[in-house]
Design a protein around this motif. Structure first.
Motif, PDB file in Angstrom:
ATOM      1  N   GLN A 109      64.793  38.713-123.010  1.00 35.04           N
ATOM      2  CA  GLN A 109      64.793  40.153-122.695  1.00 35.04           C
ATOM      3  C   GLN A 109      65.841  40.467-121.632  1.00 35.04           C
ATOM      4  O   GLN A 109      66.429  41.538-121.609  1.00 35.04           O
ATOM      5  CB  GLN A 109      63.401  40.494-122.173  1.00 35.04           C
ATOM      6  N   GLY A 174      59.555  46.159-134.324  1.00 34.22           N
ATOM      7  CA  GLY A 174      60.379  47.326-133.979  1.00 34.22           C
ATOM      8  C   GLY A 174      60.337  47.728-132.522  1.00 34.22           C
ATOM      9  O   GLY A 174      60.658  48.872-132.188  1.00 34.22           O
ATOM     10  N   GLY A 175      59.990  46.796-131.634  1.00 37.15           N
ATOM     11  CA  GLY A 175      59.892  47.148-130.212  1.00 37.15           C
ATOM     12  C   GLY A 175      61.191  47.672-129.623  1.00 37.15           C
ATOM     13  O   GLY A 175      61.176  48.380-128.603  1.00 37.15           O
ATOM     14  N   GLY A 209      57.213  38.947-127.526  1.00 32.77           N
ATOM     15  CA  GLY A 209      57.475  38.301-128.816  1.00 32.77           C
ATOM     16  C   GLY A 209      56.714  36.982-128.918  1.00 32.77           C
ATOM     17  O   GLY A 209      56.107  36.668-129.960  1.00 32.77           O
ATOM     18  N   LYS A 234      48.623  42.276-133.776  1.00 32.94           N
ATOM     19  CA  LYS A 234      49.236  43.530-133.293  1.00 32.94           C
ATOM     20  C   LYS A 234      48.297  44.198-132.281  1.00 32.94           C
ATOM     21  O   LYS A 234      48.722  44.683-131.232  1.00 32.94           O
ATOM     22  CB  LYS A 234      49.503  44.457-134.488  1.00 32.94           C
TER      23      LYS A 234
HETATM   24  N1  ATP Z   1      55.993  49.412-124.552  1.00 32.94           N
HETATM   25  C1  ATP Z   1      55.316  48.948-125.609  1.00 32.94           C
HETATM   26  N2  ATP Z   1      54.143  49.513-125.984  1.00 32.94           N
HETATM   27  C2  ATP Z   1      53.436  49.053-127.035  1.00 32.94           C
HETATM   28  N3  ATP Z   1      53.855  48.034-127.807  1.00 32.94           N
HETATM   29  C3  ATP Z   1      55.035  47.445-127.503  1.00 32.94           C
HETATM   30  C4  ATP Z   1      55.822  47.860-126.384  1.00 32.94           C
HETATM   31  N4  ATP Z   1      56.951  47.075-126.316  1.00 32.94           N
HETATM   32  C5  ATP Z   1      56.850  46.206-127.355  1.00 32.94           C
HETATM   33  N5  ATP Z   1      55.718  46.424-128.063  1.00 32.94           N
HETATM   34  C6  ATP Z   1      55.246  45.689-129.241  1.00 32.94           C
HETATM   35  O1  ATP Z   1      55.297  44.289-128.957  1.00 32.94           O
HETATM   36  C7  ATP Z   1      55.649  43.566-130.114  1.00 32.94           C
HETATM   37  C8  ATP Z   1      56.887  42.721-129.843  1.00 32.94           C
HETATM   38  O2  ATP Z   1      57.930  43.599-129.541  1.00 32.94           O
HETATM   39  P1  ATP Z   1      59.484  43.388-129.699  1.00 32.94           P
HETATM   40  O3  ATP Z   1      59.977  44.018-130.931  1.00 32.94           O
HETATM   41  O4  ATP Z   1      60.055  43.900-128.418  1.00 32.94           O
HETATM   42  O5  ATP Z   1      59.614  41.815-129.817  1.00 32.94           O
HETATM   43  P2  ATP Z   1      60.515  40.849-128.998  1.00 32.94           P
HETATM   44  O6  ATP Z   1      61.835  41.512-128.730  1.00 32.94           O
HETATM   45  O7  ATP Z   1      60.521  39.558-129.702  1.00 32.94           O
HETATM   46  O8  ATP Z   1      59.754  40.720-127.648  1.00 32.94           O
HETATM   47  P3  ATP Z   1      60.360  40.121-126.309  1.00 32.94           P
HETATM   48  O9  ATP Z   1      61.778  39.747-126.559  1.00 32.94           O
HETATM   49  O10 ATP Z   1      60.191  41.215-125.289  1.00 32.94           O
HETATM   50  O11 ATP Z   1      59.504  38.951-126.010  1.00 32.94           O
HETATM   51  C9  ATP Z   1      55.883  44.628-131.217  1.00 32.94           C
HETATM   52  O12 ATP Z   1      54.710  44.784-131.974  1.00 32.94           O
HETATM   53  C10 ATP Z   1      56.172  45.882-130.432  1.00 32.94           C
HETATM   54  O13 ATP Z   1      55.814  47.020-131.178  1.00 32.94           O
END
Ligand code: ATP
Ligand code: MP5
Length: 428
Positions: A109, A174-175, A209, A234
């Motif tokens: 991140q 889709g975060g 993630g 989820k």
């Molecule tokens: N602020 C938020 N509120 C609610 N759900 C979130 C938030 N941020 C991320 N998520 C959820 O968390 C899950 C992982 O998100 P993301 O797409 O950011 O994965 P990632 O990039 O692999 O995570 P990271 O790199 O931060 O570990 C997804 O289901 C996303 O919808």
């Protein structure tokens, strides 16, 4: 007991990688084993250094675990380079680990690279074909497909194409998409599913993630179908983000134990409140000194720092056939006056964790003093009291009704004092 394996990097800051994976397995009731692929010197602000574990020793760990502890599911996280990916893929294949979740971790991140650029082909060709579920975020899906993904429709197309690389199910997260809805796309080869939750307003999303993929693996280990596993996961990741921990000066981590501990705290609070209610019910005279429509029993968690840490019955106690009744199981932050006073009292004197508020009459105030309860008549601001008394007398004014408030170490002790007061007041 269900068992799962995480093959990932160590995050010295405790928020991502192996550390959050094991917390997640434990929170979901799954025994966790671990194979460490790299040590990262990392905190909430970024990655200071990476010390890869040699592939031979990764193999040694895999053999040690898999030859002795057959796991019901496994997940991969940070793998670092192509040699590691090959070693891991060969070993998982050899041991026929079929419930495999591949989180194709590429960049932290904080922006630091966690997978060498030339390892993407190995990830795609050697590991993805073994995956039951692969969980790319948007930047990872973009790297795998070599194009930008900026809409939910593009996520759907990406999920279909990534599935052609061999994984049986694809979850495109889709975060990183703009907007108030956090939508993930799950494709099982036939149907596209949208998993959606409202965006939580928090910066503490380090390790989301990893936590999500570990939760999917734990649910697969518990025999849930891939679709049920991702929908449960989820919900789990949303809870873990909502309890995110404010540590460090950067992005704080998710809290996989948050919802579980909250449930435990609520159950302890409930027990304490029901015990206190039973103590009140033993003395029928207690029903005579309730404040109509306002009395309640309150419980403070240890170290409470907001109303979210104060529990009470959800509506005021009421008199019913000469005893006391309540209408619902305890809740935190019930919004009932004077819960804020218990928070302030506990913050001033950590021993105080129980409170009951009663009807005011001058005779009751006198009875409390006569019982030798340390009694203080409130004049001015409660927050300014130097010491918390056992009994606080709030006399009525034109603006507000009077009240008598009992503070104690537990709600049960407050109930016993209430019973003493009720007996002496009614002359029994
Ligand atoms: N602020 C938020 N509120 C609610 N759900 C979130 C938030 N941020 C991320 N998520 C959820 O968390 C899950 C992982 O998100 P993301 O797409 O950011 O994965 P990632 O990039 O692999 O995570 P990271 O790199 O931060 O570990 C997804 O289901 C996303 O919808
Ligand atoms: C050891 C390790 N594994 C994975 C991540 C990715 O997590 P995030 O994207 O939240 O930084 C990380 N930062 N460190």
């Amino acid at each position: 007991m269900y068992k799962a394996l995480t093959i990932a990097g160590s995050d010295s800051g405790g928020g991502a990688g192996i550390q959050t994976d094991l917390k997640t397995f434990a929170a979901l009731g799954v025994y966790g084993t671990s194979v460490i692929t790299a040590l990262t010197a990392q905190n909430t602000k970024g990655v200071h250094g990476i010390h890869p574990v040699p592939p031979d020793f990764i193999n040694c760990q895999l053999e040690a675990v898999l030859s002795d502890i057959p796991v019901h599911a496994a997940k991969t996280g940070m793998l670092g380079d192509a040699k590691t990916i090959t070693a891991v893929a060969d070993s998982l294949n050899k041991h026929r680990v079929s419930n495999l979740v591949v989180d194709p971790v590429m960049v932290a991140q904080s922006g630091d690279r966690l997978l060498q650029e030339d390892a993407v082909d190995a990830l795609r060709d050697k590991l993805l074909p073994h995956a039951l579920v692969v969980t790319p975020n948007l930047p990872e899906a973009e790297v795998l497909l070599g194009r930008q993904i900026t809409t939910v429709d593009a996520m759907v197309a990406a999920a279909r194409e990534i599935r052609l690389m061999g994984p049986r199910h694809v979850l495109v997260k889709g975060g990183h998409l703009e907007g108030q809805d956090m939508v993930d796309i799950f494709f099982d080869g036939r149907t596209i599913h949208h998993l959606s939750e409202k965006k939580l307003d928090t910066p503490h999303t380090h390790g989301t993630g990893c936590t999500y993929a570990a939760a999917i693996a734990a649910c697969l280990a518990k025999n849930l179908s891939p679709y049920d596993a991702v929908t449960r996961a989820k919900q789990f990741i949303t809870d873990a983000i909502s309890h995110g921990i404010c540590v460090g000066g950067g992005y704080g981590p998710t809290n996989p134990m948050g919802a579980l501990l909250r449930e435990l705290e609520l159950s302890r609070a409930s027990q304490a409140l029901y015990k206190a209610l039973a103590a009140l019910q033993k003395t029928p005279a207690c029903a005579n000194i309730l404040a109509d429509g306002r009395s309640n029993i309150f419980y403070s968690l240890e170290g409470a720092n907001s109303l979210e840490d104060i529990a009470s019955f959800p509506t005021p106690l009421y008199r019913c056939h000469n005893t006391i009744a309540q209408a619902g199981d305890p809740v935190f932050a019930g919004g009932l006056y004077p819960e804020e006073m218990l928070l302030q009292a506990h913050q001033k004197d950590a021993r105080i964790r129980g409170m009951i508020n009663l009807r005011y009459t001058p005779e009751m105030a006198l009875a409390a003093s006569a019982l030798n309860y340390k009694t203080v008549k409130l004049s001015g601001d409660f927050a300014k009291l130097s010491e918390i008394p056992e009994v606080l007398v709030i006399e009525p004014t034109e603006e507000q009704e009077g009240q008598i408030i009992l503070f104690a170490r537990t709600p049960q002790e407050a109930a016993q004092k209430t019973a003493g007061l009720a007996r002496s007041f009614s002359g029994c």
